[in-house]
Motif scaffolding. Sequence first.
Motif, PDB file in Angstrom:
ATOM      1  N   LEU A   1     121.538  27.453  -1.154  1.00  0.00           N
ATOM      2  CA  LEU A   1     121.954  26.923   0.132  1.00  0.00           C
ATOM      3  C   LEU A   1     123.401  26.744   0.377  1.00  0.00           C
ATOM      4  O   LEU A   1     124.023  26.172  -0.665  1.00  0.00           O
ATOM      5  CB  LEU A   1     121.247  25.289  -0.028  1.00  0.00           C
ATOM      6  CG  LEU A   1     119.733  25.285   0.087  1.00  0.00           C
ATOM      7  CD1 LEU A   1     119.032  24.917  -1.137  1.00  0.00           C
ATOM      8  CD2 LEU A   1     119.175  24.352   1.025  1.00  0.00           C
TER       9      LEU A   1
ATOM     10  N   VAL B   1     114.449  24.692  11.933  1.00  0.00           N
ATOM     11  CA  VAL B   1     114.953  26.007  11.524  1.00  0.00           C
ATOM     12  C   VAL B   1     115.300  26.827  12.702  1.00  0.00           C
ATOM     13  O   VAL B   1     114.394  26.867  13.607  1.00  0.00           O
ATOM     14  CB  VAL B   1     113.661  26.616  10.507  1.00  0.00           C
ATOM     15  CG1 VAL B   1     114.169  28.117  10.241  1.00  0.00           C
ATOM     16  CG2 VAL B   1     113.388  25.784   9.480  1.00  0.00           C
TER      17      VAL B   1
ATOM     18  N   GLN C   1     119.428  23.948  13.127  1.00  0.00           N
ATOM     19  CA  GLN C   1     120.491  23.875  12.357  1.00  0.00           C
ATOM     20  C   GLN C   1     120.369  24.703  11.085  1.00  0.00           C
ATOM     21  O   GLN C   1     121.555  24.885  10.405  1.00  0.00           O
ATOM     22  CB  GLN C   1     120.296  22.355  11.762  1.00  0.00           C
ATOM     23  CG  GLN C   1     120.462  21.377  12.818  1.00  0.00           C
ATOM     24  CD  GLN C   1     120.803  19.846  12.394  1.00  0.00           C
ATOM     25  OE1 GLN C   1     121.589  19.423  11.783  1.00  0.00           O
ATOM     26  NE2 GLN C   1     119.584  19.115  12.350  1.00  0.00           N
ATOM     27  N   LEU C   2     119.229  25.044  10.719  1.00  0.00           N
ATOM     28  CA  LEU C   2     119.069  25.939   9.370  1.00  0.00           C
ATOM     29  C   LEU C   2     118.659  27.319   9.808  1.00  0.00           C
ATOM     30  O   LEU C   2     117.866  27.539  10.240  1.00  0.00           O
ATOM     31  CB  LEU C   2     118.003  25.352   8.479  1.00  0.00           C
ATOM     32  CG  LEU C   2     117.660  25.859   7.116  1.00  0.00           C
ATOM     33  CD1 LEU C   2     118.971  25.676   6.145  1.00  0.00           C
ATOM     34  CD2 LEU C   2     116.481  25.214   6.744  1.00  0.00           C
TER      35      LEU C   2
ATOM     36  N   MET D   1     123.707  25.202   7.984  1.00  0.00           N
ATOM     37  CA  MET D   1     123.542  25.352   7.002  1.00  0.00           C
ATOM     38  C   MET D   1     122.383  26.679   6.983  1.00  0.00           C
ATOM     39  O   MET D   1     121.789  27.217   7.612  1.00  0.00           O
ATOM     40  CB  MET D   1     122.534  24.318   6.337  1.00  0.00           C
ATOM     41  CG  MET D   1     122.354  24.675   4.623  1.00  0.00           C
ATOM     42  SD  MET D   1     121.467  23.360   4.019  1.00  0.00           S
ATOM     43  CE  MET D   1     122.692  21.862   3.999  1.00  0.00           C
TER      44      MET D   1
ATOM     45  N   VAL E   1     118.329  20.414   1.763  1.00  0.00           N
ATOM     46  CA  VAL E   1     118.766  20.466   3.188  1.00  0.00           C
ATOM     47  C   VAL E   1     118.953  19.422   3.768  1.00  0.00           C
ATOM     48  O   VAL E   1     119.953  19.085   4.656  1.00  0.00           O
ATOM     49  CB  VAL E   1     117.474  21.526   3.620  1.00  0.00           C
ATOM     50  CG1 VAL E   1     117.927  21.527   5.325  1.00  0.00           C
ATOM     51  CG2 VAL E   1     117.587  22.745   3.150  1.00  0.00           C
TER      52      VAL E   1
ATOM     53  N   LEU F   1     122.870  18.642   5.056  1.00  0.00           N
ATOM     54  CA  LEU F   1     123.118  18.334   6.616  1.00  0.00           C
ATOM     55  C   LEU F   1     123.682  16.905   6.795  1.00  0.00           C
ATOM     56  O   LEU F   1     124.580  16.848   7.728  1.00  0.00           O
ATOM     57  CB  LEU F   1     121.933  18.681   7.386  1.00  0.00           C
ATOM     58  CG  LEU F   1     121.639  19.978   7.374  1.00  0.00           C
ATOM     59  CD1 LEU F   1     119.989  20.190   8.061  1.00  0.00           C
ATOM     60  CD2 LEU F   1     122.369  21.056   7.848  1.00  0.00           C
TER      61      LEU F   1
END
Length: 254
Positions: free
Chosen positions: A190, A144, A110-111, A169, A227, A231
């Motif tokens: 971010l 990550v 997701q990151l 993100m 974070v 999210l």
Amino acid sequence: MKPPAPPPLSLTRLRELTPARVGLGRSGASLPTAALLGFTLDHARARDAVHADFDVGALMTGLNDLGLQPLQVSSQVRDRRDYLRRPDLGRMLDPESRRALESHGKASGQLALVIGDGLSPTAVNIHAVELVRRLQLAAGLIDVGATVIASGARVALGDEIGALVGARMVLMLIGERPGLSAPDSLGAYLTFAPRIGRTDAERNCISNIHRAGLSYAEAAYRIAWLVREGLTREVTGVALKDESGGIPPQLGAP
């Protein structure tokens, strides 16, 4: 009857509370020699930080040791002089880097983590790997995906990178503009749903990360909180306030 006002702080006490130049004194119409030499030295350190080499090799090694497999990309700037004169070019990938990310495909996490040289490669060389290590400990189950090292980078370059790798993100770690008291300050930005055209109002920033500023532990804790909340709420920037409350005492290692 009003209680007496507290005595004003002495200049000596003020100097203990801040790295700012307070009460330097004077010699005739000029600064004392020691103060002038100190200013000149700090100015030189700030200039050196801007023009320092970006140690991509050491970053690649450090991130690989943390279990990450970073990709290397570049913006459209040709050299450091170009970077300083054309900020717009630092916000766009060069064609080869764009093709490389497109061929790499979408990442599973997701990151997206992007590490860019920014205005102080020195800050990134010194602090980035250790901050990422602390962030891995603080972030817990945050997934990550792509990790990218970007040369000639401005903050907005992360938007294009994040969009290409399909991240929800992007976290950009980048060297901040050197100051006369902090030539090696690292910043973390971010951005939820990264894409070209995002504005600074749509980002959260944790700044002043260096040995005399925000510690790795506290910076990692705040970044991880932002974070997770970003999210969950699907937003960053002015709509997401840092309500982490500061780092818990048990996590307060430097």
